[in-house]
Scaffold this motif. Structure first.
Motif, PDB file in Angstrom:
ATOM      1  N   HIS A 147      32.124  42.815  39.127  1.00  8.61           N
ATOM      2  CA  HIS A 147      31.127  42.726  37.644  1.00  8.61           C
ATOM      3  C   HIS A 147      30.349  41.482  37.763  1.00  8.61           C
ATOM      4  CE1 HIS A 147      33.842  45.197  35.634  1.00  8.61           C
ATOM      5  NE2 HIS A 147      35.100  44.844  36.392  1.00  8.61           N
ATOM      6  N   SER A 185      30.351  35.998  34.883  1.00  7.48           N
ATOM      7  CA  SER A 185      31.235  36.951  34.264  1.00  7.48           C
ATOM      8  C   SER A 185      32.541  36.251  34.264  1.00  7.48           C
ATOM      9  CB  SER A 185      31.348  38.049  35.595  1.00  7.48           C
ATOM     10  OG  SER A 185      32.291  38.936  34.919  1.00  7.48           O
ATOM     11  N   LYS A 243      35.299  38.502  33.769  1.00  6.41           N
ATOM     12  CA  LYS A 243      36.059  39.460  34.165  1.00  6.41           C
ATOM     13  C   LYS A 243      36.844  39.035  35.431  1.00  6.41           C
ATOM     14  CE  LYS A 243      33.538  42.782  31.844  1.00  6.41           C
ATOM     15  NZ  LYS A 243      32.664  43.899  31.856  1.00  6.41           N
TER      16      LYS A 243
END
Length: 85
Positions: free
Chosen positions: A47, A39, A41
């Motif tokens: 996430h 991820s 993010k």
């Protein structure tokens, strides 16, 4: 990619697999570690489980999943195939 989009396709492949293909515009190539998606993010603790959960569920149904990134169109493509009963 200035034109953001998400495209969903659902079809059968060789009358044997139910196939879901998701195409998502993505300006940057995905980050991977040992072949696994990581991820990007900021809040990584909340996430990054979506693809893992999908892959686990697909395996439960003897299916397969794969992804690719098209650097020309700037698209991330994720495909799920489950045996069609």
């Amino acid at each position: 990619n200035e034109k953001k989009h998400i495209k969903l396709q659902l079809y059968t492949f060789n009358q044997s697999y139910l196939t879901l293909k998701i195409t998502n515009s993505c300006d940057k190539p995905p980050v991977t570690k040992k072949g696994k998606l990581i991820s990007q993010k900021l809040k990584k603790d909340i996430h990054g489980y979506g693809v893992k959960n999908i892959e686990r569920s697909v395996l439960q149904y003897s299916g397969m999943s794969m992804w690719e990134y098209d650097e020309v169109t700037k698209d991330f493509k994720f495909t799920v195939m489950i045996p069609y009963v």
